[in-house]
Design a protein around this motif. Structure first.
Motif, short mmCIF file in Angstrom:
data_model
loop_
_atom_site.label_atom_id
_atom_site.label_comp_id
_atom_site.label_asym_id
_atom_site.label_seq_id
_atom_site.Cartn_x
_atom_site.Cartn_y
_atom_site.Cartn_z
N SER A 1 0.86 -1.19 0.00
CA SER A 1 0.00 0.00 0.00
C SER A 1 0.89 1.23 0.00
N ALA A 2 0.44 2.28 -0.72
CA ALA A 2 1.27 3.47 -0.87
C ALA A 2 0.43 4.72 -0.65
N GLY A 3 0.99 5.62 0.13
CA GLY A 3 0.40 6.95 0.29
C GLY A 3 1.35 7.97 -0.31
N VAL A 4 0.85 8.80 -1.25
CA VAL A 4 1.69 9.70 -2.02
C VAL A 4 1.25 11.14 -1.77
N SER A 5 2.24 12.00 -1.56
CA SER A 5 1.97 13.43 -1.41
C SER A 5 2.80 14.18 -2.42
N VAL A 6 2.15 15.03 -3.25
CA VAL A 6 2.84 15.87 -4.22
C VAL A 6 2.63 17.32 -3.79
N TRP A 7 3.73 18.07 -3.72
CA TRP A 7 3.61 19.45 -3.25
C TRP A 7 4.63 20.34 -3.93
N THR A 8 4.40 21.64 -3.80
CA THR A 8 5.37 22.62 -4.26
C THR A 8 5.90 23.37 -3.06
N ALA A 9 7.05 24.04 -3.24
CA ALA A 9 7.67 24.74 -2.12
C ALA A 9 6.76 25.84 -1.58
N ALA A 10 5.91 26.40 -2.46
CA ALA A 10 5.04 27.48 -2.01
C ALA A 10 3.84 26.96 -1.23
N GLU A 11 3.52 25.66 -1.39
CA GLU A 11 2.32 25.10 -0.74
C GLU A 11 2.62 24.56 0.64
N LEU A 12 3.62 23.69 0.74
CA LEU A 12 3.82 22.91 1.96
C LEU A 12 5.30 22.84 2.33
N GLU A 13 5.57 22.64 3.63
CA GLU A 13 6.87 22.23 4.12
C GLU A 13 7.00 20.72 3.96
N PRO A 14 8.22 20.19 3.87
CA PRO A 14 8.38 18.72 3.74
C PRO A 14 7.73 17.93 4.87
N GLU A 15 7.81 18.44 6.11
CA GLU A 15 7.20 17.70 7.22
C GLU A 15 5.68 17.55 7.04
N GLU A 16 5.02 18.63 6.53
CA GLU A 16 3.57 18.55 6.30
C GLU A 16 3.27 17.60 5.14
N ALA A 17 4.15 17.60 4.13
CA ALA A 17 3.95 16.68 3.00
C ALA A 17 4.04 15.22 3.48
N ILE A 18 4.97 14.92 4.39
CA ILE A 18 5.09 13.57 4.92
C ILE A 18 3.83 13.20 5.70
N ARG A 19 3.30 14.18 6.47
CA ARG A 19 2.08 13.90 7.22
C ARG A 19 0.93 13.58 6.27
N GLN A 20 0.84 14.33 5.15
CA GLN A 20 -0.21 14.04 4.17
C GLN A 20 -0.03 12.65 3.56
N ALA A 21 1.26 12.30 3.27
CA ALA A 21 1.50 10.97 2.70
C ALA A 21 1.12 9.88 3.70
N ASP A 22 1.35 10.12 5.00
CA ASP A 22 0.96 9.15 6.03
C ASP A 22 -0.54 9.00 6.09
N VAL A 23 -1.26 10.14 5.96
CA VAL A 23 -2.74 10.08 5.93
C VAL A 23 -3.21 9.29 4.71
N ALA A 24 -2.55 9.54 3.57
CA ALA A 24 -2.93 8.81 2.35
C ALA A 24 -2.65 7.31 2.50
N LEU A 25 -1.51 6.93 3.15
CA LEU A 25 -1.21 5.52 3.37
C LEU A 25 -2.27 4.87 4.26
N TYR A 26 -2.67 5.59 5.30
CA TYR A 26 -3.72 5.05 6.19
C TYR A 26 -5.01 4.81 5.39
N GLU A 27 -5.33 5.76 4.47
CA GLU A 27 -6.55 5.61 3.65
C GLU A 27 -6.41 4.40 2.72
N ALA A 28 -5.19 4.20 2.16
CA ALA A 28 -5.00 3.04 1.26
C ALA A 28 -5.18 1.74 2.02
#
Length: 644
Positions: free
Chosen positions: A591-618
């Protein structure tokens, strides 16, 4: 003989005595300074060897404690009565270590959990120890001062490492116990002196190692009016002190170790260092005293009158010959070879000691100057000839050079050559006199220091790799991933540039461990690691986070979300292929949770949190699938969720 002649003779004799005393005194003083400089250089080199040895050993101990920490990562510390299996694992690690006496593990209260030193532990706590308090306060690694062991009954010091749970909370400490004589034994071996002294202190003055050992635990900090404390800004230095431990006067050299925060202090007794100088001094004064006595005897004979002038003259000539013989004996007793080169005839007078530097007997080398140049190493000949020419043209004050010469046994020996020319009234050079010293041992010691430095650098590189990579799969670990993310944040990216991070978790991996055993699970993890590597593109980064969790960092994601999604789907499909392990075909999903972001949108730590949420959903919606959080096609103020 007239009174005037007698007065003249007395004046000449008095002048000769004065000149002899001055010459012998000057020779003694110069020899003392030379001996002192040689001793300081040699002690500094040996201190450097000890310092490099200390650095390499501490790095090895840190790696050993890292293995202990990895052993307990992700699971609670065992109870003392159920720690037999873990104790055997630690003992296996200890057998691979060199110089570590024991390994200990203490829980968050400071109570002993297990040790390689005994089968069962009674109630034992180190909560009052400085290294435990430092670890609890947040220090990951700590080198303790010298300790008197309540259990071992001897002096030792410890290297302690903080144990943490995945959230970073304090779980306890792992400790390597090191005997106090570990580094002292190494130094005394290379010094060849049982009275050699060595100490290792922290920058705050706390003693870590000392030899000879004190009778009790040393006081903390630097002693009053400490010489080294005043010079901590310097990397190294040499000084002379009388030890307060055994009352022996020693010459000491110190060297600061960075970033370890230590100071290595090594010393040798002054009596041992200056014993050869005393021997040479006694010999020189004996020869000089003999010359003075003969001169006085000669003056008495001369002043007795003309009737004994012939006998006095004969005795004087004999005395001169004997003085020259004694001088030759004194020169032969030194370690330097002396030469006298007549530049007009191109003939060289060489002492037997100089010929011995080549391994030749006195009769095996003549007075031809070409014999020296023929035995000179071809790579060193141009530099030495240039140095001689520069001095003869008065462009250099004297000749000083180090060169290699062929020894009779076929080896190359390093010689330090020093010479000075005598010029005539017309400015033409008449002769050149100098000496040669065998410096082969110093050259070899320099090579040893260079080899030790290279070994320390290689050890440092191995430690860095071990600290940043998972030992099972060889993939980068969580710490390395964090470092890459921090670097990505510091460098920054162009406006609109996209990055992606994928968190991967194997489906039903536990079933493989439960049915086929942990070795089979480990083999499957290695296969998965290889498959992940095969899916990556140039610039992508994969890491194992622990257990069956992995992460993929895409520093430069494609312009559309579908491209990133396609990469994630290819990874899930590739990992999900079956594999043969222990003769059985097994298959696990991913199972994979993927987060795509730009520097203007998110910090890397928040992107990892989003990917973790996506993994939980998968995982929640059926496993073996990809869930995407954030889409590079949307404006920077918006975000899109997608499921594949």
């Amino acid at each position: 003989m007239t009174a005037n002649i007698r007065s003249l003779v007395a004046a000449l004799v008095g002048s000769a005595v004065a000149v002899t005393i001055i010459a012998v005194s000057a020779t003694t003083i110069v020899d003392h300074r030379t001996t002192r400089l040689h001793a300081e250089r040699e002690l500094d080199q040996r201190t450097l060897l000890v310092a490099e040895h200390v650095r390499a050993v501490i790095q090895t101990d840190v790696m050993l404690l890292g293995r202990v920490a990895d052993h307990f990562a992700g699971r609670p510390l065992p109870a003392p009565e159920a720690a037999d299996a873990d104790r055997e694992v630690l003992r296996a690690m200890l057998r691979d270590a060199d110089g570590v006496d024991s390994l200990w593990v203490y829980d968050e209260r400071g109570d002993a959990v297990l040790s390689t030193a005994e089968e069962r532990l009674g109630r034992f706590s180190v909560a009052d120890r400085e290294y435990f308090q430092a670890a609890r306060a947040g220090e990951r690694l700590f080198l303790s001062p010298l300790i008197w062991g309540r259990v071992t009954g001897g002096f030792f010091f410890v290297v302690a490492r903080r144990l943490e749970d995945p959230s970073g909370a304090f779980r306890g400490i792992a400790v390597a116990g090191v005997p106090a004589g570990r580094f002292a034994d190494f130094y005394r071996r290379i010094a060849g002196d049982e009275n050699a002294s060595v100490a290792i202190r922290k920058l705050n003055g706390d003693v870590v190692v000392r030899a000879p050992l004190p009778t009790a635990e040393p006081a903390k900090g630097w002693p009053a009016e400490s010489y080294i404390q005043e010079r901590l800004t310097e990397e190294a230095g040499v000084y002379e002190r009388t030890s307060t431990i055994d009352g022996i006067g020693r010459l000491y050299a110190f060297r600061r170790l960075d970033p370890e925060g230590l100071v290595v202090i090594a010393g040798r007794p002054l009596d041992a260092l200056f014993a050869p100088w005393w021997s040479r001094t006694l010999l020189v004064w004996a020869v000089g005293g003999g010359g003075v006595a003969l001169s006085l005897a000669l003056s008495v004979l001369v002043l007795r009158g003309a009737r004994r002038e012939a006998d006095a003259l004969r005795d004087a000539l004999r005395a001169v010959r004997e003085s020259e013989e004694r001088f030759d004996m004194a020169v032969a007793a030194t370690t330097d070879g002396i030469w006298d080169w007549d530049l007009r005839t191109d003939k060289v007078r060489r002492t037997a000691r100089m010929k011995a530097l080549y391994g030749l007997a006195d009769h095996e080398m003549g007075d031809d100057s070409r014999e020296f140049w023929d035995l000179l190493h071809p790579d060193d000949a141009p530099d030495l000839r240039a140095a001689v020419q520069a001095h003869l043209e008065r462009r250099a004050e004297q000749v000083e050079a180090e060169c290699r010469v062929r020894h009779k046994d076929g080896t190359w020996r390093w010689l330090f050559v020093r010479g000075r020319a005598q010029f005539g009234a017309d400015g033409e050079p008449l002769r050149m006199v100098g000496m040669m010293t065998d410096v082969t041992e110093r050259r070899e010691r320099e090579l040893l220091v260079q080899a030790a430095h290279r070994a320390a650098e290689e050890e440092k590189e191995r430690a860095r790799h071990a600290a940043n990579h998972d030992p099972l799969t060889g993939l980068p670990n969580r710490a390395y991933l964090t470092e890459r993310l921090a670097a990505l944040t510091e460098v920054g990216t162009a406006d609109g540039a996209r990055q992606a991070v994928m968190l991967l978790d194997l489906d039903d991996f536990k079933a493989v461990n439960d049915t086929l055993g942990h070795p089979a699970g480990d083999e499957l993890l290695r296969i998965v690691a290889g498959r992940l590597r095969s899916c990556l593109r140039d610039g992508d980064f994969v890491a194992r986070l622990g257990g069956d969790e992995f992460a993929v960092l895409v520093p430069s994601a494609c312009g559309t979300a579908c491209g990133t999604l396609a990469l994630a789907e290819r990874i899930v499909a590739t990992v999900g292929q079956s594999a043969v392990i222990a003769g059985r075909r097994v298959r696990v999903g991913c199972s994979a949770g993927v987060s795509v972001w730009t520097a203007a949108e998110l910090e890397p730590e928040e992107a990892i949190r989003q990917a973790d949420v996506a993994l939980y959903e998968a995982k929640r919606t059926g496993k073996n699938r990809v869930v995407l959080q954030g889409c590079g096609d949307m404006p920077s103020s918006g975000r899109r969720d997608g499921t594949a």
